[in-house]
Design an enzyme around this catalytic site. Structure first.
Site, mmCIF file in Angstrom:
data_model
loop_
_atom_site.group_PDB
_atom_site.id
_atom_site.type_symbol
_atom_site.label_atom_id
_atom_site.label_comp_id
_atom_site.label_asym_id
_atom_site.label_seq_id
_atom_site.Cartn_x
_atom_site.Cartn_y
_atom_site.Cartn_z
ATOM 1 N N HIS A 272 4.457 10.529 -2.692
ATOM 2 C CA HIS A 272 4.358 10.414 -3.745
ATOM 3 C C HIS A 272 4.836 11.426 -4.608
ATOM 4 O O HIS A 272 3.813 12.064 -4.070
ATOM 5 C CB HIS A 272 4.272 9.160 -4.023
ATOM 6 C CG HIS A 272 2.606 9.403 -4.556
ATOM 7 N ND1 HIS A 272 1.441 8.482 -3.283
ATOM 8 C CD2 HIS A 272 2.062 8.934 -5.674
ATOM 9 C CE1 HIS A 272 0.408 8.961 -3.890
ATOM 10 N NE2 HIS A 272 0.544 9.027 -5.126
ATOM 11 N N CYS B 43 -6.402 8.015 -10.041
ATOM 12 C CA CYS B 43 -6.743 9.029 -8.877
ATOM 13 C C CYS B 43 -5.147 10.121 -9.440
ATOM 14 O O CYS B 43 -4.707 10.006 -11.278
ATOM 15 C CB CYS B 43 -6.235 9.061 -8.208
ATOM 16 S SG CYS B 43 -3.644 7.865 -7.960
#
Length: 687
Positions: free
Chosen positions: A65, A194
Site C-alpha cells: 500500500h 505507522c
C-alpha cells in the site's frame, strides 16, 4: 463517492509469483479502471513503501500500500494466489493480496474505509470467505461490507449471542472487553501508529483488542492514523493498569501516560505478537515498573524497525544516550525535507546559471520570462528561502521531541537566534536541546488548576522563549559560533591523508547499520554542512552519499554474479536493490544484513570505507542532500565520483561472495530450485 473496489479489481487466480509482479498485475487493473494515472510512477511509490518495511502479515496476507500522486481515487484491488507470494511475513507466503492505493491528499472518509478493511483482515471468518469465494462480484461486495446473505446474518447473530460483551468502536479507537467476570479485569490502554497510517495502525489495534479478549484483559486502543485520532478518555487512561505503544512514528501527547507501566515496541510487534505484549504489560504492572513517557521513537532501541525484532521495551528509553539520539533524530527528520528541496533547487540553479547566479538581484525586482539566468536566479532564491528554515526547524523539532507542542515556539525562536549570532547548525542543535530542557523544567512546576489551561499556549512559550533567548544571545551563542567557525575552517583545510581518513570514517558509519543511528549521525553531519556550504562541507556530503549507495548496489551485484549463494527471495530483493542503491536508499541492503549479518555487514563496511576515502581524495563535491546517480550532473568531478562508487561496490561484492562461498553450502529456501543445501547459521528476520 466511487466504490473502492469493483469486480474488475478482483483477480481470483493471481498468477504472479513475486510481490513486484503481483503489485504490477493488480495495479494494471487499477489503471484500466482509470484509478491510476501513471502506472510506473505508482509502482515506484509502492516499491518505496515496501523498502521501508515488509507488508506481509501472519495468516497468509499481503497488503502492499502507499499514498501516491498518481492515484486519482482511493482504490483497493484484490488478488488470490494459489502458489503464494512472499511479502516478508514470518509464517510464509501470502495467498490473499490487497493492493491499497490512496491519493496523496485522500480525505478522511476514504481513509476511514481503508482502515476499516485493515481491521477486517484480522477476522478469520472474513479471510476464510475470501479464500472460498468464486464470484468476483460477490468477493468485491464482501470486501465493501455490503449487506450479507441471510445465512451469514444468522451466523453473525449466533456469534453475537455467544459473545455479547464484545465491542469495537469506530476508526479512532478499538475496545475489546472480556465477558462478565466476578473481578475487575486488568486494564490496558494502547496507542498504535505507522508511517502511512492506513493499514498497520489499525491491524495492530484490532490484534491487541482480540488478544485482550482472549486473555480476559480489557484493552482500549487509540489509533493515531491518517484519519486523525481521537484521544482516549482521560478517565480510561487514569484507570488503566498498564500502557502499550505499538508505533513506528512518534506517539502524540505522550505526557498523558506518565506514571504508568509501559511496553514500547514497533507496530509489527502489535500485529504479530499481541499476547506477548499483554503478558509483558502485566508483568511490569505486577512489579510496578513505572515509566515517564516524555520521549518516544519510531524503531529506536527497544522498538521494532528495520533490522530489529521488537523485543525491547520502554525501559531502554531511560538511558540518556538513547534519549539524546531520539531528540536529535526528531529534529533532523523534520529538517531533511527542507534540505532536499532547497539543496536541489540551488543545485539546479547553478547548473543553469553558474555559481555567480547566487549574487543575482532579487527576482521580485527583476525577472525576464525568456531569460535563462532569471529562471536560474528564481530557483536559487527559492532554494535559499527553504535553506533559511533549516536551523529553526532543526531546533524547533528537537525541542518538540523532548517536550511536545509547548516547546515548538521556544525551539523555533532559539533556532532563529542561532542564525542571528552565526552559530549555524551546531547552534541549532544546542538551541533545541536548551528549549526542550527549559520547557520540561517548567512543566514540572506545580500550578493551580485554574492556570493549567493557559500553560501550554501562553505561559510556557512565553517564559521558555525568554529564558532560551537570553541563553542564546548572552551566554552560549558566541562560544558556539566560534566552535562552528573552527569546524568550518577544519573542513575547508582538509587535504591529503586527513581527508581520506575522514572519508573512511564516514563510509564505515554509513554502512554499519544502514539507516540506523550511526548512519543517521553521519548523514546529519553532512546535511548540517549544507546549511552554510563550504568546499569542505560539500566534499563531506559527496562522500556520505557515495558510501550510502554501496550496500544495496553491492548486494544487487552479488546476487547477479553468484546467484546460487542466495535464496530466491534474496535474488528478487537484489533486483530491487539496483534501483534503491542508485537512488541512495541504503536501507535496500537491510534484508540481506538481517539474514546474514556476520558476512554482509563487514563486507559493505569495507566497500563503504573505500568509496568514502576515494570520494574525499578525488575532491568530489555535492550540493544536493539526496538523489543518488540522478544528481550526477550536479556533482563536482562526476566521473571520479562514479569511479569511487564502482570501486567500493566491487570491493563489497567480492568480500560478500568470498565469505558466503567459504561456508561451503548454498542456502535452501522453500520452493527455490536454484538453491541446494542449507546453512544453519542463517536467521531470517522480518522487519
Amino acid at each position: 463517492m466511487s466504490e473502492l473496489i469493483t469486480a474488475e479489481l478482483v483477480d481470483l487466480d493471481l498468477s504472479a509469483t513475486t510481490k513486484d509482479a503481483a503489485a504490477r498485475s493488480l495495479a494494471e487493473r487499477m489503471a484500466a479502471a482509470h484509478r491510476v494515472t501513471d502506472l510506473d510512477g505508482f509502482l515506484a511509490d509502492v516499491a518505496a513503501r515496501e523498502a521501508q518495511m515488509p507488508t506481509g502479515l501472519d495468516g497468509g496476507i499481503g497488503i502492499p500500500h502507499c499514498r501516491s500522486e498518481h492515484v486519482s481515487a482511493p482504490t483497493l484491488a484484490f488478488g488470490r494466489s494459489g502458489a503464494g507470494i512472499d511479502f516478508g511475513a514470518a509464517d510464509g507466503p501470502a495467498d490473499l493480496v490487497f493492493l491499497i492505493a490512496a491519493p496523496a491528499g485522500a480525505d478522511d472518509d476514504h481513509l476511514t474505509i481503508l482502515s476499516g478493511l485493515a481491521r477486517r483482515l484480522m477476522d478469520p471468518e472474513f479471510t476464510a470467505a475470501l479464500r472460498a469465494g468464486t464470484d468476483p462480484r460477490a468477493v468485491a461486495a464482501l470486501i465493501r461490507g455490503e449487506e450479507p446473505t441471510e445465512e451469514s446474518q444468522g451466523q453473525e447473530q449466533e456469534q453475537a449471542a455467544t459473545d455479547p460483551e464484545t465491542e469495537a468502536t469506530g476508526v479512532t479507537g478499538v475496545t475489546g472487553v472480556t465477558g462478565v467476570t466476578e473481578s475487575v479485569p486488568f486494564r490496558i490502554v494502547a496507542v498504535t501508529s505507522c508511517p502511512t497510517g492506513i493499514a498497520h495502525t489499525y491491524m495492530a489495534a484490532e490484534s491487541l483488542a482480540a488478544a485482550g479478549r482472549a486473555e480476559g484483559v480489557e484493552v482500549t486502543v487509540e489509533t493515531q492514523g491518517s484519519a486523525g485520532f481521537e484521544k482516549l478518555d482521560p478517565a480510561v487512561v487514569a484507570a488503566a493498569d498498564a500502557v502499550i505503544w505499538a508505533h513506528d512514528v512518534e506517539v502524540r501527547e505522550k505526557a498523558r501516560f506518565r506514571g504508568k507501566p509501559l511496553v514500547d515496541v514497533g507496530v509489527k510487534a502489535g500485529i504479530n505478537r499481541p499476547a506477548e505484549l499483554i503478558a509483558e504489560a502485566r508483568r511490569k504492572a505486577e512489579r510496578w515498573e513505572v515509566a515517564a513517557p516524555e520521549t518516544g521513537s519510531a524503531a529506536g532501541p527497544g522498538n521494532e524497525g528495520p533490522g530489529g525484532d521488537g523485543n525491547g521495551s520502554g525501559e531502554d528509553h531511560a538511558h540518556f544516550g538513547v534519549r539524546l539520539r531520539t531528540y536529535l533524530m526528531s529534529g533532523v527528520s523534520y529538517m531533511v525535507p527542507f534540505v532536499a528541496a532547497g539543496g536541489l533547487l540551488i543545485a539546479l540553479s547553478f547548473a543553469i546559471g553558474g555559481y555567480e547566479i547566487a549574487d543575482a538581484k532579487s527576482v521580485a525586482d527583476h525577472f525576464v520570462w525568456g531569460e535563462a539566468d532569471s529562471w536560474a536566479a528564481l530557483l536559487n532564491q527559492i532554494g535559499s528561502a527553504a535553506f533559511g528554515f533549516l536551523v529553526p526547524v532543526l531546533a524547533g523539532y528537537i525541542a518538540y521531541g523532548m517536550a511536545d507542542r509547548p516547546a515548538l515556539v521556544p525551539g523555533f525562536v532559539s533556532g532563529a537566534i542561532a542564525l542571528t549570532v552565526n552559530a549555524g547548525f551546531l547552534g541549532g542543535l544546542v538551541a533545541g536541546l536548551l528549549a526542550g530542557a527549559v520547557v520540561m523544567a517548567i512543566q514540572r512546576v506545580p500550578v493551580h488548576p485554574t492556570l493549567r489551561g493557559i500553560m501550554p499556549v501562553l505561559v510556557i512559550p512565553l517564559i521558555a522563549s525568554a529564558v532560551v533567548g537570553f541563553l542564546m544571545f548572552i551566554v552560549v551563542g558566541k562560544p558556539i559560533a566560534s566552535l562552528q567557525n573552527a569546524l568550518t575552517d577544519w573542513l575547508n583545510g582538509l587535504s591529503g591523508s586527513n581527508a581520506v581518513i575522514l572519508g573512511v570514517v564516514l563510509g564505515l558509519m554509513m554502512c554499519f547499520d544502514m539507516g540506523g543511528p550511526l548512519n543517521k549521525v553521519a548523514y546529519a553531519f553532512a546535511v548540517g554542512g549544507l546549511a552554510d556550504p563550504t568546499p569542505g562541507s560539500l566534499k563531506v556530503m559527496a562522500a556520505v552519499m557515495a558510501a550510502g549507495m554501496v550496500p544495496p548496489l553491492a548486494m544487487a551485484l552479488a546476487t547477479t554474479v553468484r546467484r546460487r549463494l542466495f535464496t530466491k527471495t534474496e535474488r528478487e530483493n537484489g533486483r530491487a536493490a539496483w534501483v534503491l542503491g542508485a537512488s541512495f536508499i541504503t536501507e535496500g541492503a537491510i534484508p540481506f544484513a538481517a539474514a546474514d549479518p556476520l558476512r554482509v555487514i563487514p563486507s559493505v563496511m569495507a566497500g563503504g570505507a573505500v568509496t568514502g576515502a576515494l570520494s574525499m581524495a578525488f575532491g568530489a563535491t555535492l550540493r544536493a542532500p539526496h538523489g543518488g546517480v540522478f544528481v550526477v550532473p550536479l556533482i563536482g568531478e562526476p566521473f571520479l565520483y562514479l569511479l569511487a562508487i564502482a570501486a567500493g561496490t566491487l570491493v563489497a561484492t567480492a568480500l560478500v561472495v568470498l565469505l558466503k562461498g567459504a561456508r561451503g553450502t548454498a542456502p535452501a529456501a522453500a520452493g527455490d530450485p536454484g538453491a541446494a543445501g542449507s546453512d544453519d547459521s542463517r536467521v531470517t528476520v522480518a522487519a
